[in-house]
Design a protein around this motif. Sequence first.
Motif, PDB file in Angstrom:
ATOM      1  N   VAL A  24      73.126  77.099  56.794  1.00  0.00           N
ATOM      2  CA  VAL A  24      74.289  77.555  57.383  1.00  0.00           C
ATOM      3  C   VAL A  24      75.006  76.246  57.578  1.00  0.00           C
ATOM      4  O   VAL A  24      75.406  75.753  56.713  1.00  0.00           O
ATOM      5  CB  VAL A  24      74.075  78.081  58.532  1.00  0.00           C
ATOM      6  CG1 VAL A  24      74.839  77.623  59.705  1.00  0.00           C
ATOM      7  CG2 VAL A  24      74.408  79.505  58.508  1.00  0.00           C
ATOM      8  N   ASP A 286      70.971  82.685  61.545  1.00  0.00           N
ATOM      9  CA  ASP A 286      71.651  82.902  60.421  1.00  0.00           C
ATOM     10  C   ASP A 286      70.923  84.263  59.686  1.00  0.00           C
ATOM     11  O   ASP A 286      69.671  84.440  60.101  1.00  0.00           O
ATOM     12  CB  ASP A 286      71.820  82.097  59.432  1.00  0.00           C
ATOM     13  CG  ASP A 286      70.448  81.758  58.822  1.00  0.00           C
ATOM     14  OD1 ASP A 286      69.386  81.283  59.364  1.00  0.00           O
ATOM     15  OD2 ASP A 286      70.315  82.221  57.477  1.00  0.00           O
ATOM     16  N   ARG A 293      75.623  84.408  52.931  1.00  0.00           N
ATOM     17  CA  ARG A 293      74.729  84.024  54.403  1.00  0.00           C
ATOM     18  C   ARG A 293      75.790  83.984  55.418  1.00  0.00           C
ATOM     19  O   ARG A 293      76.671  83.467  55.298  1.00  0.00           O
ATOM     20  CB  ARG A 293      74.244  82.812  54.057  1.00  0.00           C
ATOM     21  CG  ARG A 293      72.992  82.343  55.106  1.00  0.00           C
ATOM     22  CD  ARG A 293      72.426  81.168  54.674  1.00  0.00           C
ATOM     23  NE  ARG A 293      71.642  81.410  53.397  1.00  0.00           N
ATOM     24  CZ  ARG A 293      70.260  82.099  53.621  1.00  0.00           C
ATOM     25  NH1 ARG A 293      69.717  82.467  54.806  1.00  0.00           N
ATOM     26  NH2 ARG A 293      69.481  82.387  52.506  1.00  0.00           N
ATOM     27  N   GLY A 295      76.147  82.718  59.400  1.00  0.00           N
ATOM     28  CA  GLY A 295      75.522  82.051  60.540  1.00  0.00           C
ATOM     29  C   GLY A 295      76.520  82.033  61.742  1.00  0.00           C
ATOM     30  O   GLY A 295      77.630  82.224  61.495  1.00  0.00           O
TER      31      GLY A 295
END
Length: 315
Positions: A24, A286, A293, A295
């Motif tokens: 992240v 995350d 992704r 986070g």
Amino acid sequence: MTEQFDVIEAGGRRPRRWIGLAVVLVLVGVPVVGLLSSREPVAEPAPKPLPSSSRTSTDSGPSPSRLERVTNAPNVVHARAVVDGDMEVLDVVFPDGQRAEVRYPAELNLDRLGSRPFHGVWVDGRYRQLVAPYNGEIEVTKGGEPIREFAPNVTLWPRQSGSASYGQVLLFAFGPWRVAMYDRWQGLDFDDRVALAERLRGKVTDDGYLILSAKDAPAGTGSGAGGTVKMRMARAGEIAMGDPVGPQLWFGGGASDMVMLIPTPGCAEVRTPPRRGRWQGRAVRDVCRGGVRIGATGDDGFVTAALDEIRVKLK
């Protein structure tokens, strides 16, 4: 010891460092990690959105390097979210031009947090981060004067106090946006900086988002300053030293909670386990789904809701 990919960034009240997480990003204050619906106004309203009328979709031409410091505006865009029951929906643009729909619980207030771009760039094989300082240019300039000017919209600033292994800072002006590149222990030389000033481009969309790109060296430039420097933007899903370095959007910052959205094709696993972030003493967590992704850091309830309920649909 400071991580190679740490990012420098001043918080709302004092400088902070956020050491990246492998998936992240790392924020300090700064680097990466490995990562808006109308409502009644609140007592302390969010920073005033930059008017869309002032943001065009053309490549940013040279902007004055002597920037107004008294009226320094937060370096974020507050898009307007659409309410859908207890959820809200935002249309966003990542700094590589990829558009997406972000659906999230209204309680997270992502529209009021505002978003800003993060992108990585390779300069003759050396990775550098391009981050929009949360508090704008004042985080870099401190109200002082630059060391030199590389272009009407690109200035060089002294190493910041307390920045550990970070060196001098290149500050880019793209329309209303300010983007900083902090030097590292393996510093960029004069030719590298000239190349960045000449070839790094910023395009502001009609809805206020910043798209970053690096142009090829013009034909026939030969071996002059910046002429032979190889440069390319980091790709979505690309990883360096275990951290994602491709285009990202960061929501929040300063003294607030924070969410990072990082396109990651196939949700490929990062190469090292996540490192504990240092963001107001709290960890960065995350999750990855749908090729993005997500986070988050901050209050436990905020982080849990963000990771469990945010959905991103790439277009």
